[in-house]
Design a protein around this motif. Structure first.
Motif, PDB file in Angstrom:
ATOM      1  N   MET A   1       0.673   2.597   7.346  1.00 60.52           N
ATOM      2  CA  MET A   1       0.888   1.014   5.995  1.00 60.52           C
ATOM      3  C   MET A   1       1.718   1.365   4.970  1.00 60.52           C
ATOM      4  SD  MET A   1      -0.928  -0.984   4.902  1.00 60.52           S
ATOM      5  CE  MET A   1      -1.988  -1.443   6.074  1.00 60.52           C
ATOM      6  N   ALA A   2       2.502   2.551   5.062  1.00 60.39           N
ATOM      7  CA  ALA A   2       3.497   3.010   3.786  1.00 60.39           C
ATOM      8  C   ALA A   2       4.133   2.254   4.551  1.00 60.39           C
ATOM      9  CB  ALA A   2       3.737   4.146   3.779  1.00 60.39           C
ATOM     10  N   TYR A   3       4.374   2.343   5.693  1.00 61.76           N
ATOM     11  CA  TYR A   3       6.042   1.618   6.531  1.00 61.76           C
ATOM     12  C   TYR A   3       5.277  -0.796   6.435  1.00 61.76           C
ATOM     13  CZ  TYR A   3       8.680  -0.286  10.318  1.00 61.76           C
ATOM     14  OH  TYR A   3       9.472  -1.275  10.751  1.00 61.76           O
ATOM     15  N   VAL A   4       4.472  -0.854   6.398  1.00 61.46           N
ATOM     16  CA  VAL A   4       4.334  -1.906   6.415  1.00 61.46           C
ATOM     17  C   VAL A   4       4.683  -2.171   5.058  1.00 61.46           C
ATOM     18  CG1 VAL A   4       2.269  -4.214   6.051  1.00 61.46           C
ATOM     19  CG2 VAL A   4       2.774  -2.216   8.191  1.00 61.46           C
ATOM     20  N   ILE A   5       4.235  -1.084   3.593  1.00 60.03           N
ATOM     21  CA  ILE A   5       4.501  -1.759   2.497  1.00 60.03           C
ATOM     22  C   ILE A   5       5.789  -1.966   2.142  1.00 60.03           C
ATOM     23  CG2 ILE A   5       4.358  -1.320   0.588  1.00 60.03           C
ATOM     24  CD1 ILE A   5       1.888  -0.092   1.066  1.00 60.03           C
ATOM     25  N   LEU A   6       6.940  -1.132   2.559  1.00 63.20           N
ATOM     26  CA  LEU A   6       8.720  -0.771   3.179  1.00 63.20           C
ATOM     27  C   LEU A   6       9.022  -1.670   2.969  1.00 63.20           C
ATOM     28  CD1 LEU A   6      10.446   1.302   2.140  1.00 63.20           C
ATOM     29  CD2 LEU A   6      10.579   1.999   4.006  1.00 63.20           C
ATOM     30  N   LYS A   7       8.222  -2.354   4.929  1.00 63.66           N
ATOM     31  CA  LYS A   7       9.019  -3.534   5.344  1.00 63.66           C
ATOM     32  C   LYS A   7       9.098  -4.776   4.047  1.00 63.66           C
ATOM     33  CE  LYS A   7       7.618  -5.306   9.147  1.00 63.66           C
ATOM     34  NZ  LYS A   7       6.339  -5.406  10.259  1.00 63.66           N
ATOM     35  N   ALA A   8       7.871  -4.947   4.065  1.00 59.69           N
ATOM     36  CA  ALA A   8       7.499  -6.382   3.235  1.00 59.69           C
ATOM     37  C   ALA A   8       8.690  -5.493   1.637  1.00 59.69           C
ATOM     38  CB  ALA A   8       6.001  -6.306   2.610  1.00 59.69           C
ATOM     39  N   LEU A   9       8.808  -4.861   0.683  1.00 60.09           N
ATOM     40  CA  LEU A   9       9.175  -5.263   0.026  1.00 60.09           C
ATOM     41  C   LEU A   9      11.254  -4.474   0.379  1.00 60.09           C
ATOM     42  CD1 LEU A   9       7.503  -2.054  -2.065  1.00 60.09           C
ATOM     43  CD2 LEU A   9       8.105  -4.303  -2.728  1.00 60.09           C
ATOM     44  N   ALA A  10      11.564  -4.424   1.374  1.00 54.63           N
ATOM     45  CA  ALA A  10      13.017  -4.404   1.720  1.00 54.63           C
ATOM     46  C   ALA A  10      13.272  -5.214   1.639  1.00 54.63           C
ATOM     47  CB  ALA A  10      13.090  -4.032   3.168  1.00 54.63           C
ATOM     48  N   PRO A  11      13.232  -6.827   2.170  1.00 52.41           N
ATOM     49  CA  PRO A  11      13.774  -7.488   1.060  1.00 52.41           C
ATOM     50  C   PRO A  11      14.341  -8.268  -0.398  1.00 52.41           C
ATOM     51  CG  PRO A  11      12.249  -8.235   2.747  1.00 52.41           C
ATOM     52  CD  PRO A  11      12.470  -7.511   2.363  1.00 52.41           C
ATOM     53  N   ILE A  12      12.911  -7.529  -0.939  1.00 55.88           N
ATOM     54  CA  ILE A  12      13.212  -7.509  -2.151  1.00 55.88           C
ATOM     55  C   ILE A  12      14.631  -6.602  -2.549  1.00 55.88           C
ATOM     56  CG2 ILE A  12      12.395  -7.050  -4.757  1.00 55.88           C
ATOM     57  CD1 ILE A  12       9.549  -7.914  -2.912  1.00 55.88           C
ATOM     58  N   PHE A  13      13.850  -5.472  -2.265  1.00 54.88           N
ATOM     59  CA  PHE A  13      15.347  -4.123  -2.481  1.00 54.88           C
ATOM     60  C   PHE A  13      16.463  -4.822  -2.087  1.00 54.88           C
ATOM     61  CE2 PHE A  13      11.669  -1.478  -3.629  1.00 54.88           C
ATOM     62  CZ  PHE A  13      11.683  -1.626  -4.642  1.00 54.88           C
ATOM     63  N   VAL A  14      17.457  -5.207  -1.388  1.00 54.92           N
ATOM     64  CA  VAL A  14      18.087  -5.595  -0.912  1.00 54.92           C
ATOM     65  C   VAL A  14      18.532  -6.989  -1.256  1.00 54.92           C
ATOM     66  CG1 VAL A  14      19.092  -6.936   1.512  1.00 54.92           C
ATOM     67  CG2 VAL A  14      17.665  -4.782   1.859  1.00 54.92           C
ATOM     68  N   ILE A  15      18.202  -7.767  -1.042  1.00 57.04           N
ATOM     69  CA  ILE A  15      18.470  -9.139  -2.036  1.00 57.04           C
ATOM     70  C   ILE A  15      18.978  -8.794  -3.803  1.00 57.04           C
ATOM     71  CG2 ILE A  15      18.012 -11.363  -3.068  1.00 57.04           C
ATOM     72  CD1 ILE A  15      16.615 -11.736  -0.740  1.00 57.04           C
ATOM     73  N   MET A  16      18.063  -7.478  -4.399  1.00 53.28           N
ATOM     74  CA  MET A  16      18.132  -7.446  -5.796  1.00 53.28           C
ATOM     75  C   MET A  16      18.845  -6.871  -6.032  1.00 53.28           C
ATOM     76  SD  MET A  16      14.545  -6.592  -6.944  1.00 53.28           S
ATOM     77  CE  MET A  16      15.275  -6.013  -9.052  1.00 53.28           C
ATOM     78  N   PHE A  17      19.572  -5.715  -4.347  1.00 48.45           N
ATOM     79  CA  PHE A  17      21.031  -5.187  -4.768  1.00 48.45           C
ATOM     80  C   PHE A  17      22.191  -5.751  -4.334  1.00 48.45           C
ATOM     81  CE2 PHE A  17      23.971  -3.053  -2.153  1.00 48.45           C
ATOM     82  CZ  PHE A  17      24.249  -1.715  -2.673  1.00 48.45           C
TER      83      PHE A  17
END
Length: 319
Positions: A1-17
Motif C-alpha cells: 500500500m505504501a508503494y501505491v501511495i508513493l506512486k500517487a505522490l510521485a507526479p506531485i513531487f516531480v512536477i513541483m521539483f
C-alpha cells in the motif's frame, strides 16, 4: 500500500521539483509569477472545477449528502480552529493566517483523491463521483472563506472599504463570487441542479485547460517554493499534525456518529486523510501574500502522508 501511495505522490513531487528547479536555475523568474498565476487561477483551475461539477449528476450528489456533510463540517471546523490559532495564538496577520488555514483545511483532492481511492475501493464510476463531489465541496464551500478574508485585508490596505467585517460582507462576498475560481465550480453545480447538460463540444473545448490545471498549479507551487527558505517550526508541526491526523480522526468520529459503513465511510475518512492541497499557496501568491508556514506545511504533509495514509487505510478496512 505504501508503494501505491508513493506512486500517487510521485507526479506531485516531480512536477513541483521541475518548478523548483526552473526557479532556482533562473529558467523562470520566481519573483514575478503573476502571469502564470493568472493562467492557473483564472483559466486552468476554474475550467477543471467547472468540468468536474457540471458533469456530476445532481441526483448522485444528493444521494451522497452524508459525504458532503462530513467533508464540509470537517473542513469548516479545521478552518475555524487553525485561523483562530494563527491569529490569536501564533499572532499571524489575517491574510497570512487565511493562506495557512486554507492549506491545512483543504486536502489535495484533485491530485490524490482518484489514485488513492481507486487503489483502496477499486476504480469505478462511484469513486470518480466521490472525488468530483469532494473537489466541488472544497471549491464551493471552503475556498470562498479564504477569499473573503484576503479580499477584506486587501480592501482595508487600499482604503477602499472600511468598517466591521459584517458590514463589509456583501461587497467582499460579491468580489469573491465574481472570481472564476469560485463561480466556475458554482456554475457547474447550479447547471447540474437544474438539469442543464453542457454540449459535448463545450466540454471538449475546455478539456485541455482542465488537464493542464493540476500540473500548472503544481509547477507554480514549486516555482514559488524556489524563492523561499523553508523552515520547520512549531506552527508547521501543529499544522501538519492537524492536517494528517486530527482532520481524518474528526471525519472518523462523524462517520461513527452517523452510523455509516462501507465505501462511503471509507471515502469520507480517506479523503480527509490526504495531504495538504496547493490552493492556499497559489491563492496567497495571487494576493501578494507569502506564508512560509503554509509552504512548509504543504511540503511536509505531502512527505509524511506516505506514513499516515497507510495507517488510516488499514484502520478503515473494518468500517
Amino acid at each position: 500500500m505504501a508503494y501505491v501511495i508513493l506512486k500517487a505522490l510521485a507526479p506531485i513531487f516531480v512536477i513541483m521539483f521541475l518548478g523548483f528547479f526552473a526557479g532556482k536555475r533562473g529558467m523562470v523568474d520566481n519573483k514575478n509569477v503573476a502571469l502564470l498565476n493568472i493562467f492557473v487561477m483564472d483559466f486552468a483551475l476554474p475550467a477543471a472545477l467547472f468540468s468536474a461539477t457540471v458533469q456530476t449528476p445532481w441526483n448522485a450528489i444528493v444521494q451522497q449528502w452524508y459525504l458532503i456533510v462530513i467533508l464540509a463540517v470537517s473542513m469548516w471546523i479545521i478552518f475555524a480552529a487553525i485561523y483562530f490559532l494563527s491569529t490569536n495564538v501564533f499572532k499571524k496577520p489575517a491574510k497570512e493566517a487565511a493562506v495557512l488555514t486554507l492549506t491545512v483545511a483543504l486536502p489535495n483532492y484533485a491530485a490524490l483523491g482518484l489514485p488513492i481511492l481507486g487503489s483502496v475501493i477499486g476504480e469505478n464510476t462511484g469513486v470518480s463521483l466521490s472525488v468530483a463531489i469532494s473537489i466541488a465541496c472544497g471549491s464551493v464551500l471552503l475556498t470562498p472563506l479564504c477569499l473573503l478574508i484576503l479580499e477584506r485585508e486587501k480592501a482595508r490596505e487600499n482604503g477602499t472599504v472600511s468598517g466591521s467585517s459584517l458590514a463589509m460582507l456583501p461587497i467582499l462576498a460579491w468580489r469573491s463570487v465574481t472570481k472564476p475560481i469560485v463561480w466556475g465550480p458554482l456554475l457547474g453545480v447550479v447547471l447540474s441542479a437544474v438539469g442543464i447538460k453542457m454540449p459535448e463540444i463545450v466540454l471538449l473545448a475546455i478539456k485541455p485547460l482542465g488537464l493542464a490545471a493540476t500540473a500548472s498549479a503544481l509547477f507554480l507551487t514549486g516555482l514559488i517554493l524556489s524563492a523561499r527558505t523553508l523552515k520547520v517550526n512549531f506552527v508547521v508541526s501543529v499544522s501538519s499534525i492537524t492536517k494528517l491526523v486530527i482532520q481524518p480522526i474528526l471525519a472518523w468520529g462523524m462517520v461513527l456518529l452517523l452510523g455509516l459503513h462501507g465505501d462511503l465511510a471509507i471515502t469520507a475518512v480517506l479523503m480527509l486523510a490526504l495531504s495538504a492541497g496547493f490552493f492556499g499557496v497559489v491563492f496567497g501568491n495571487r494576493f501578494g501574500v507569502q506564508s512560509a508556514d503554509a509552504e512548509a506545511t504543504l511540503l511536509i504533509s505531502s512527505i509524511l502522508c506516505i506514513v499516515t495514509l497507510p495507517v488510516f487505510i488499514t484502520l478503515t478496512a473494518g468500517l
